[in-house]
Structures are given as C-alpha cells and as structure tokens.
Scaffold this motif. Structure first.
Motif, PDB file in Angstrom:
ATOM      1  N   THR A 131      -4.780  18.675  -3.939  1.00  0.00           N
ATOM      2  CA  THR A 131      -6.020  17.883  -4.332  1.00  0.00           C
ATOM      3  C   THR A 131      -5.287  16.246  -4.262  1.00  0.00           C
ATOM      4  O   THR A 131      -6.001  15.487  -3.664  1.00  0.00           O
ATOM      5  CB  THR A 131      -6.635  18.002  -5.710  1.00  0.00           C
ATOM      6  OG1 THR A 131      -7.030  19.290  -5.451  1.00  0.00           O
ATOM      7  CG2 THR A 131      -7.714  17.023  -5.979  1.00  0.00           C
ATOM      8  N   HIS A 132      -4.431  16.248  -5.362  1.00  0.00           N
ATOM      9  CA  HIS A 132      -3.821  14.697  -5.467  1.00  0.00           C
ATOM     10  C   HIS A 132      -3.120  14.177  -4.038  1.00  0.00           C
ATOM     11  O   HIS A 132      -3.363  12.930  -3.911  1.00  0.00           O
ATOM     12  CB  HIS A 132      -2.594  14.692  -6.528  1.00  0.00           C
ATOM     13  CG  HIS A 132      -2.424  13.385  -7.077  1.00  0.00           C
ATOM     14  ND1 HIS A 132      -3.309  12.583  -7.616  1.00  0.00           N
ATOM     15  CD2 HIS A 132      -1.106  12.717  -6.621  1.00  0.00           C
ATOM     16  CE1 HIS A 132      -2.672  11.523  -7.819  1.00  0.00           C
ATOM     17  NE2 HIS A 132      -1.363  11.484  -7.330  1.00  0.00           N
ATOM     18  N   ILE A 149       3.865   5.205  -5.704  1.00  0.00           N
ATOM     19  CA  ILE A 149       3.623   5.373  -7.109  1.00  0.00           C
ATOM     20  C   ILE A 149       2.437   6.486  -7.642  1.00  0.00           C
ATOM     21  O   ILE A 149       2.663   7.028  -8.577  1.00  0.00           O
ATOM     22  CB  ILE A 149       2.943   4.036  -7.593  1.00  0.00           C
ATOM     23  CG1 ILE A 149       4.235   2.962  -7.589  1.00  0.00           C
ATOM     24  CG2 ILE A 149       2.414   4.108  -8.859  1.00  0.00           C
ATOM     25  CD1 ILE A 149       4.860   2.753  -8.607  1.00  0.00           C
ATOM     26  N   SER A 150       1.497   6.785  -6.704  1.00  0.00           N
ATOM     27  CA  SER A 150       0.424   7.729  -7.185  1.00  0.00           C
ATOM     28  C   SER A 150       1.311   9.035  -7.114  1.00  0.00           C
ATOM     29  O   SER A 150       0.894   9.947  -7.888  1.00  0.00           O
ATOM     30  CB  SER A 150      -0.468   7.600  -5.963  1.00  0.00           C
ATOM     31  OG  SER A 150      -1.428   8.736  -6.158  1.00  0.00           O
ATOM     32  N   ASP A 180      -7.738   4.894   4.890  1.00  0.00           N
ATOM     33  CA  ASP A 180      -8.743   4.057   4.795  1.00  0.00           C
ATOM     34  C   ASP A 180      -8.472   2.665   4.507  1.00  0.00           C
ATOM     35  O   ASP A 180      -9.347   1.758   4.378  1.00  0.00           O
ATOM     36  CB  ASP A 180      -9.940   4.335   3.883  1.00  0.00           C
ATOM     37  CG  ASP A 180     -10.334   5.828   4.376  1.00  0.00           C
ATOM     38  OD1 ASP A 180      -9.971   6.431   5.320  1.00  0.00           O
ATOM     39  OD2 ASP A 180     -11.273   6.336   3.739  1.00  0.00           O
ATOM     40  N   SER A 181      -7.182   2.364   4.192  1.00  0.00           N
ATOM     41  CA  SER A 181      -6.842   0.859   4.068  1.00  0.00           C
ATOM     42  C   SER A 181      -6.733   0.135   5.322  1.00  0.00           C
ATOM     43  O   SER A 181      -5.826   0.300   6.135  1.00  0.00           O
ATOM     44  CB  SER A 181      -5.523   0.787   3.414  1.00  0.00           C
ATOM     45  OG  SER A 181      -5.583   1.386   2.036  1.00  0.00           O
ATOM     46  N   LYS A 234      -6.121   9.561   1.188  1.00  0.00           N
ATOM     47  CA  LYS A 234      -7.622   8.903   1.626  1.00  0.00           C
ATOM     48  C   LYS A 234      -7.450   7.430   1.274  1.00  0.00           C
ATOM     49  O   LYS A 234      -7.844   6.590   2.041  1.00  0.00           O
ATOM     50  CB  LYS A 234      -8.558   9.477   0.612  1.00  0.00           C
ATOM     51  CG  LYS A 234     -10.116   8.734   0.752  1.00  0.00           C
ATOM     52  CD  LYS A 234     -10.903   9.645   0.469  1.00  0.00           C
ATOM     53  CE  LYS A 234     -11.491  10.462   1.890  1.00  0.00           C
ATOM     54  NZ  LYS A 234     -12.165  11.695   1.782  1.00  0.00           N
ATOM     55  N   ALA A 235      -6.658   7.185   0.146  1.00  0.00           N
ATOM     56  CA  ALA A 235      -6.597   5.602  -0.104  1.00  0.00           C
ATOM     57  C   ALA A 235      -5.795   4.736   0.851  1.00  0.00           C
ATOM     58  O   ALA A 235      -5.782   3.757   1.409  1.00  0.00           O
ATOM     59  CB  ALA A 235      -6.139   5.307  -1.418  1.00  0.00           C
ATOM     60  N   LEU A 236      -4.605   5.659   1.249  1.00  0.00           N
ATOM     61  CA  LEU A 236      -3.706   5.276   2.226  1.00  0.00           C
ATOM     62  C   LEU A 236      -4.301   4.997   3.943  1.00  0.00           C
ATOM     63  O   LEU A 236      -4.065   3.881   4.428  1.00  0.00           O
ATOM     64  CB  LEU A 236      -2.519   6.121   2.460  1.00  0.00           C
ATOM     65  CG  LEU A 236      -1.260   5.744   3.067  1.00  0.00           C
ATOM     66  CD1 LEU A 236      -0.567   4.652   2.334  1.00  0.00           C
ATOM     67  CD2 LEU A 236      -0.454   6.921   3.521  1.00  0.00           C
ATOM     68  N   ILE A 254       0.849  -1.154   0.013  1.00  0.00           N
ATOM     69  CA  ILE A 254      -0.059  -0.003  -0.035  1.00  0.00           C
ATOM     70  C   ILE A 254       0.821   1.257   0.029  1.00  0.00           C
ATOM     71  O   ILE A 254       0.596   2.459  -0.682  1.00  0.00           O
ATOM     72  CB  ILE A 254      -1.039  -0.039   1.174  1.00  0.00           C
ATOM     73  CG1 ILE A 254      -1.920  -1.260   1.119  1.00  0.00           C
ATOM     74  CG2 ILE A 254      -1.894   1.220   1.250  1.00  0.00           C
ATOM     75  CD1 ILE A 254      -2.693  -1.148  -0.022  1.00  0.00           C
ATOM     76  N   TRP A 267       3.808   1.570  -1.171  1.00  0.00           N
ATOM     77  CA  TRP A 267       4.367   1.509  -2.400  1.00  0.00           C
ATOM     78  C   TRP A 267       3.148   2.173  -3.646  1.00  0.00           C
ATOM     79  O   TRP A 267       3.915   3.031  -4.333  1.00  0.00           O
ATOM     80  CB  TRP A 267       4.594  -0.088  -3.133  1.00  0.00           C
ATOM     81  CG  TRP A 267       5.339   0.249  -4.486  1.00  0.00           C
ATOM     82  CD1 TRP A 267       4.735  -0.772  -5.379  1.00  0.00           C
ATOM     83  CD2 TRP A 267       6.465   0.498  -4.954  1.00  0.00           C
ATOM     84  NE1 TRP A 267       5.527  -0.708  -6.531  1.00  0.00           N
ATOM     85  CE2 TRP A 267       6.752   0.301  -6.305  1.00  0.00           C
ATOM     86  CE3 TRP A 267       7.470   1.312  -4.384  1.00  0.00           C
ATOM     87  CZ2 TRP A 267       7.620   0.621  -7.112  1.00  0.00           C
ATOM     88  CZ3 TRP A 267       8.609   1.562  -5.022  1.00  0.00           C
ATOM     89  CH2 TRP A 267       8.546   1.449  -6.361  1.00  0.00           C
ATOM     90  N   SER A 268       2.081   1.623  -3.323  1.00  0.00           N
ATOM     91  CA  SER A 268       1.049   2.186  -4.380  1.00  0.00           C
ATOM     92  C   SER A 268       0.835   3.798  -3.947  1.00  0.00           C
ATOM     93  O   SER A 268       0.768   4.670  -4.827  1.00  0.00           O
ATOM     94  CB  SER A 268      -0.410   1.956  -4.158  1.00  0.00           C
ATOM     95  OG  SER A 268      -0.401   0.488  -4.746  1.00  0.00           O
ATOM     96  N   ALA A 269       0.984   4.453  -2.894  1.00  0.00           N
ATOM     97  CA  ALA A 269       0.899   5.664  -2.375  1.00  0.00           C
ATOM     98  C   ALA A 269       2.094   6.347  -3.073  1.00  0.00           C
ATOM     99  O   ALA A 269       1.955   7.523  -3.922  1.00  0.00           O
ATOM    100  CB  ALA A 269       1.037   5.925  -1.113  1.00  0.00           C
ATOM    101  N   PHE A 328      -6.077  12.929  -2.008  1.00  0.00           N
ATOM    102  CA  PHE A 328      -6.620  11.858  -2.904  1.00  0.00           C
ATOM    103  C   PHE A 328      -5.637  10.596  -2.429  1.00  0.00           C
ATOM    104  O   PHE A 328      -6.315   9.574  -1.936  1.00  0.00           O
ATOM    105  CB  PHE A 328      -6.601  11.963  -3.986  1.00  0.00           C
ATOM    106  CG  PHE A 328      -6.872  10.821  -5.085  1.00  0.00           C
ATOM    107  CD1 PHE A 328      -8.398  10.466  -5.426  1.00  0.00           C
ATOM    108  CD2 PHE A 328      -6.013   9.880  -5.696  1.00  0.00           C
ATOM    109  CE1 PHE A 328      -8.413   9.600  -6.280  1.00  0.00           C
ATOM    110  CE2 PHE A 328      -6.229   8.996  -6.216  1.00  0.00           C
ATOM    111  CZ  PHE A 328      -7.514   8.658  -6.805  1.00  0.00           C
ATOM    112  N   THR A 329      -4.451  10.779  -2.486  1.00  0.00           N
ATOM    113  CA  THR A 329      -3.867   9.609  -2.080  1.00  0.00           C
ATOM    114  C   THR A 329      -3.728   9.374  -0.637  1.00  0.00           C
ATOM    115  O   THR A 329      -3.601   8.067  -0.220  1.00  0.00           O
ATOM    116  CB  THR A 329      -2.246  10.075  -2.304  1.00  0.00           C
ATOM    117  OG1 THR A 329      -2.282  10.415  -3.901  1.00  0.00           O
ATOM    118  CG2 THR A 329      -1.405   8.891  -2.239  1.00  0.00           C
TER     119      THR A 329
END
Lengths: 192, 192
Positions: free
Chosen positions: A180-181, A155-156, A191-192, A187-189, A149, A151-153, A184-185
């Motif tokens: 904004t971005h 990458i984002s 709430d995981s 939030k994904a991080l 996760i 790593w995905s952040a 966004f990032t």
DNA sequence: TCCTCCTTTTGACCATTGGTCAAATACTGT
DNA sequence: ACAGTATTTGACCAATGGTCAAAAGGAGGA
C-alpha cells in the motif's frame, strides 16, 4: 606473518563479525555488548579490541557488508529486462523496504538514528546507497523529476521502515502495508 | 501531610521534570543520566528515585505533557475557520513535522524507536495522537479516504522527522524541505 | 522543650557497560 | 631451543540505572 594457529580455535575478524551479526539481528546497537559477544565466542572481551578498534568499527564492518548487498539489489532491478519501468519502480521501492525490515538494526544506523560513534563511518555508505537509489528512480521515470521529489519519495519509504521496525520482525509481517505504502509513494512521484 | 518544607530548597516532581526536559531537549534518552539531572538539581540521584519509579517514568511524564500540546495544535487547526480544507491539511502536516523536529527526543520515543522500558507507557498516548491526526484528515478531505491511505500519509511525514532529526536542530532549519515533502504527501493523498 | 511519627534525602552498594593496557601466552621462523 | 612477534587475558577505569538501610528534616502533641 599475520596468519597464525593453523589449529582449531582461532579468533578471527570474520568469526567475530559472524557472532556480532547474530546478536545485532535481534538486538539494537546499544543492547549488544562486547562482553556478551566475547562470551559467546569463548574469549575475553579484550581480545575483540585487538581485532576491532571499538564497538562502532565492529558494527560498521557488518553494516558495510549488508549495504553492499542492498546496492547489488538496486543494480539487479535497474538492469533487469523482464519489467517495464513502472514494475521496476514498484519493485525497487518494495525491495528497499524489504531490505530495511530484514536488516532493521543495520538500517537504523545507516539512515535513521544519528549516532555520534558510528556516524563518521556510516555516512559515506549511506550516501552512496541513496545515490544509487536516486539514480535508479531517474532512469525509471519518463519525464525528469526534481531532485527534491525523489528525496521526498525516499523519505517516505524510510518512514515506513522507521515505524515498522520494532513492531515487526521481518518484511513478511508488514508486506501488505508495505505494498500500500509503495503505491502511495509512487502516486505522489509519478503525478508530479 | 504530603506538603513539607515551606522553606527554599525543595525537590518536587515539577522541578525534576523541568530540569530533565532541559537535558532531554538536547540529548537523547540514553544520553541523559539520572545522575546528571541530580547534579544539576543539587541533590543525590537517589532522591529522584523517590519521586519517580525509574528513568522511563520520568521521561514519560515529559512526553505526555508535550503530546497534550500536539493534540491541542491539531484541534486548533481542525477548528480554525480562516482556512479552507486544503490549507488546513497543508498546515496540519507542516505543524506535525514542526512539532516532531522541535521535540525530537520526545517524538522519537513516541513514534519511532521501540524502547522496551518506555513503550508500555507511551503507546497509549501515541495511539491517541495518531487517531486525532487521522480523524482530522478525514474531515479535511472531500471524498472518504481509505484508512490505509491515511496511514501511509502519516508514515510519510514520520519519515521526514525520522530522517531530519539529528541532522537539524529545529524545524526552521528544515522548513524548505518540509514544505516540499508536505506537498508531496498531499499529492499522494488527494489523488487517491 | 523534647519526643514521636512520617516524609525526604543521602550515599554506599550492585551489576553492567565500553574501553585500556601491562603482562602473559601461543606461534613462527631460524 | 631461542628470539621475536601476534594474540589473549584479566585487572582496572569511569560511567550508567537501580536499590536500600540509615540518616536528616519537619510537624504535632505533651
């Protein structure tokens, strides 16, 4: 003795790097030529090859220095006492993007473009910076987060820089979109 | 008459594109040379310039064709009846990444690297594909989503391709990470 | 068959690049 | 002044993208 000419006109590694950086800020790796750097320095291009093995090594010298700066910025945020974890995370992300857009061509070589010539040199530094970044995130988030996760952040954020580089000359010009971005990032991080 | 040699050895736009694509799949824009394409085609490099104004135009011809394919894939998913919106979104994202990693150098030119030579040509196609993508997302999400958020999701996926291109030769090799990243991106998108 | 007109193709040429290297030059210590 | 070393030079190489006059190849008509 390595030291020489105490006089005025000396060609030093530092001087070459300085001029190279100036060109590198405005132009991409392949657009900057050793001959042009030499011309600006008032020497022959051959002379530069005395101080640097090749173009890749010259640029890596720049890249390395700038990435020390990035690592420092990451540390500063981690060790800051004036922010709570969420603020830290927000600032970490934003600073990362800011660095990327203010050092576009260095960043490109470190994280984005695979360049056979430069890769062998830059890989280690890139990896180090990433690990600093990943560790920083772990420390700022309450519950442990899967490596994938993080790593995905990363990458984002990379994607943001990857796209805006070239469209924008500095972070300032993309600040709104960057914020904004980052949210966004996050939030994904979180709430995981 | 434009038609000529009914005989065997003709040099056509199509033939040139075909050979160029083969080289373009393996090498990046700047690594592919007109001379090498000509050599493989058994003609002089000058001849290619009769059919294409310059290198940028030749590559744009390839890029354009491939992006028609991407647009088609987006449409296929949107119009598919076998999936619910969430599945569609997941597949849309995954297909986008898949396309990016299987057409790395085309993708690079379309969405990632700013290339003065090629930009004027590719901008329109890139913009068109993005809008198809953004519209598809709007349709797949229940509540309306801010344009900014969709843009961030796009950027996030772009980041994945941007990083993995060069490390990986095809989508397959990054499939696992891609799935993680797609879920990551969806989380940020849907919980907004 | 030969001549003309138009479409292709060739290959010499240009400027530019990264890189190499023997030879020249500039310094330094003695 | 001399020797020895640290620098610099600039000619040279192999590539590149791109241009263009000249040559080649065809089709159609006489």
């Amino acid at each position: 003795m390595k030291t020489k000419k105490g006089t005025s006109q000396e060609l030093t590694r530092g001087g070459i790097i300085q001029e190279a950086r100036e060109q590198f800020v405005r132009n991409d790796y392949r657009q900057v030529s050793m001959r042009n750097i030499a011309k600006k320095l008032g020497c022959s291009h051959g002379a530069i090859y005395y101080h640097f093995k090749n173009k890749a090594e010259l640029f890596y010298a720049i890249v390395e220095k700038d990435f020390t700066e990035l690592n420092q910025e990451i540390d500063d945020i981690v060790n800051c006492d004036d922010m709570d974890d969420n603020e830290k995370l927000y600032n970490l992300f934003l600073r990362f993007i800011s660095f990327g857009l203010n050092h576009q061509n260095q960043f490109e070589i470190m994280f984005m473009i695979r360049h056979a010539e430069v890769d062998s040199l830059s890989q280690q530094s890139a990896s180090l910076s990433y690990h600093k970044f990943a560790n920083a995130i772990q420390q700022m988030v309450s519950q442990p987060i899967a490596v994938k996760i993080i790593w995905s952040a990363f990458i984002s954020l990379l994607g943001f820089v990857s796209h805006y580089r070239g469209y924008v000359n500095s972070f300032k010009e993309a600040e709104g979109a960057a914020k904004t971005h980052v949210l966004f990032t996050m939030k994904a991080l979180i709430d995981s």
